[in-house]
Write a protein that holds these residues in place. Structure first.
Motif, PDB file in Angstrom:
ATOM      1  N   ALA A 124       0.771  -1.140   0.106  1.00 12.95           N
ATOM      2  CA  ALA A 124       0.099   0.068  -0.046  1.00 12.95           C
ATOM      3  C   ALA A 124       0.844   1.296   0.100  1.00 12.95           C
ATOM      4  O   ALA A 124       0.501   2.362  -0.323  1.00 12.95           O
ATOM      5  N   ASP A 125       2.027   1.254   0.578  1.00  8.59           N
ATOM      6  CA  ASP A 125       2.881   2.275   0.546  1.00  8.59           C
ATOM      7  C   ASP A 125       3.824   2.362  -0.698  1.00  8.59           C
ATOM      8  O   ASP A 125       4.601   3.371  -0.720  1.00  8.59           O
ATOM      9  N   SER A 126       3.985   1.470  -1.675  1.00 10.28           N
ATOM     10  CA  SER A 126       4.797   1.480  -2.543  1.00 10.28           C
ATOM     11  C   SER A 126       4.268   1.820  -3.973  1.00 10.28           C
ATOM     12  O   SER A 126       3.132   1.487  -4.035  1.00 10.28           O
ATOM     13  N   PHE A 127       5.006   2.579  -4.680  1.00 13.53           N
ATOM     14  CA  PHE A 127       4.643   3.137  -5.995  1.00 13.53           C
ATOM     15  C   PHE A 127       4.680   1.942  -6.839  1.00 13.53           C
ATOM     16  O   PHE A 127       4.372   1.886  -8.132  1.00 13.53           O
ATOM     17  N   MET A 128       5.411   0.872  -6.619  1.00 11.57           N
ATOM     18  CA  MET A 128       5.844  -0.362  -7.514  1.00 11.57           C
ATOM     19  C   MET A 128       5.538  -1.633  -6.606  1.00 11.57           C
ATOM     20  O   MET A 128       6.869  -2.143  -6.196  1.00 11.57           O
ATOM     21  N   PRO A 129       4.698  -2.056  -5.996  1.00 11.54           N
ATOM     22  CA  PRO A 129       4.474  -3.274  -5.204  1.00 11.54           C
ATOM     23  C   PRO A 129       5.313  -4.399  -5.587  1.00 11.54           C
ATOM     24  O   PRO A 129       4.840  -4.862  -6.895  1.00 11.54           O
ATOM     25  N   MET A 130       6.030  -5.065  -5.098  1.00 14.70           N
ATOM     26  CA  MET A 130       6.920  -6.062  -5.555  1.00 14.70           C
ATOM     27  C   MET A 130       6.723  -7.369  -4.717  1.00 14.70           C
ATOM     28  O   MET A 130       7.142  -7.352  -3.688  1.00 14.70           O
ATOM     29  N   GLN A 131       6.037  -8.346  -5.234  1.00 17.59           N
ATOM     30  CA  GLN A 131       5.916  -9.729  -4.689  1.00 17.59           C
ATOM     31  C   GLN A 131       5.592 -10.932  -5.753  1.00 17.59           C
ATOM     32  O   GLN A 131       4.769 -10.344  -6.618  1.00 17.59           O
ATOM     33  N   ILE A 132       6.282 -12.001  -5.590  1.00 21.57           N
ATOM     34  CA  ILE A 132       5.921 -12.816  -6.657  1.00 21.57           C
ATOM     35  C   ILE A 132       4.353 -13.237  -6.566  1.00 21.57           C
ATOM     36  O   ILE A 132       3.698 -13.158  -5.626  1.00 21.57           O
ATOM     37  N   GLY A 133       3.810 -13.140  -7.828  1.00 17.65           N
ATOM     38  CA  GLY A 133       2.474 -13.313  -8.055  1.00 17.65           C
ATOM     39  C   GLY A 133       1.681 -12.071  -8.500  1.00 17.65           C
ATOM     40  O   GLY A 133       0.699 -12.120  -8.760  1.00 17.65           O
ATOM     41  N   ASN A 134       2.148 -10.984  -7.951  1.00 15.65           N
ATOM     42  CA  ASN A 134       1.494  -9.888  -8.516  1.00 15.65           C
ATOM     43  C   ASN A 134       1.370  -9.681  -9.821  1.00 15.65           C
ATOM     44  O   ASN A 134       2.190 -10.099 -10.740  1.00 15.65           O
ATOM     45  N   LYS A 135       0.197  -9.360 -10.444  1.00 16.63           N
ATOM     46  CA  LYS A 135      -0.097  -9.259 -11.708  1.00 16.63           C
ATOM     47  C   LYS A 135      -1.081  -8.268 -12.372  1.00 16.63           C
ATOM     48  O   LYS A 135      -1.962  -7.671 -11.602  1.00 16.63           O
ATOM     49  N   TRP A 136      -0.635  -7.822 -13.374  1.00 21.11           N
ATOM     50  CA  TRP A 136      -1.344  -6.644 -13.985  1.00 21.11           C
ATOM     51  C   TRP A 136      -1.746  -6.931 -15.455  1.00 21.11           C
ATOM     52  O   TRP A 136      -0.893  -7.368 -16.091  1.00 21.11           O
ATOM     53  N   SER A 137      -3.026  -6.684 -15.716  1.00 19.63           N
ATOM     54  CA  SER A 137      -3.502  -7.525 -17.030  1.00 19.63           C
ATOM     55  C   SER A 137      -4.386  -6.624 -17.719  1.00 19.63           C
ATOM     56  O   SER A 137      -5.305  -5.921 -17.079  1.00 19.63           O
ATOM     57  N   HIS A 138      -4.302  -6.789 -19.121  1.00 18.77           N
ATOM     58  CA  HIS A 138      -5.218  -6.051 -19.805  1.00 18.77           C
ATOM     59  C   HIS A 138      -6.112  -7.141 -20.711  1.00 18.77           C
ATOM     60  O   HIS A 138      -7.103  -7.011 -21.590  1.00 18.77           O
TER      61      HIS A 138
END
Length: 179
Positions: A31-45
């Motif tokens: 919530a505090d990061s401008f680029m959250p990094m954790q395995i499994g994070n996914k951004w999709s179109h």
């Protein structure tokens, strides 16, 4: 006698090491990061266009996250990114550990300027923080050393707790569906 002296020396040397305070940077909460990094994070179109954090890898002595992107179902890209102790978004590659590309400086002040590679090559972008709110950072990129592309700027924005602002249709951060 030599064995007991050696054991005594080893014990004396290890006790202070056990008491040393860890100074390694703790990752920011998503919530505090401008680029959250954790395995499994996914951004999709959609099913055929997405970016997902698949793994971590050490480049040099630094931990990077492996971002795999599928574009249009037939093109792919892999980037290795991390956020350093100065809240900078950095990219590097295992086969070129000494080349570090600066994507963003999230702690920069409005109108601060920096360079992505800082080597004055044609691929070195001049970057300026052009918008800064508590929840958004927008950077403007210009290839100032490229003879044909200088002045052809583009902007990239990051949203706190979400990451790259790219009109995603679905977002999963740290196991939670955001959108």
């Amino acid at each position: 006698m030599k064995t007991s002296y050696l054991m005594y020396l080893i014990i004396i040397l290890t006790i202070p090491a056990c008491k040393m305070k860890k100074t390694a940077m703790q990752p920011l909460a998503a919530a505090d990061s401008f680029m959250p990094m954790q395995i499994g994070n996914k951004w999709s179109h959609g099913a055929h266009s997405y970016t997902e954090i698949q793994d971590t890898v050490r480049i040099g002595k630094q931990l990077y996250y492996k971002f795999y992107s599928l574009v249009g179902g037939d093109a792919s890209d892999t980037k290795y990114l991390r956020i350093d102790e100065n809240n900078q978004l950095l990219e590097s590659y295992p086969d070129q550990p000494n080349v570090v590309y600066v994507h963003a400086k999230f702690n920069a002040s409005l109108n601060d300027v920096f360079f992505t590679l800082n080597d004055k090559s044609t691929n070195d972008y001049q970057v300026k923080l052009v918008k800064k709110t508590p929840d958004r950072r927008t950077f403007e990129f210009d290839m100032v050393y490229h003879p044909n592309l200088k002045g052809s700027t583009h902007q990239v924005s990051y949203v706190k707790g979400i990451g790259l602002d790219d009109g995603w249709t679905s977002i999963k951060i740290n196991g939670k569906i955001i959108k």
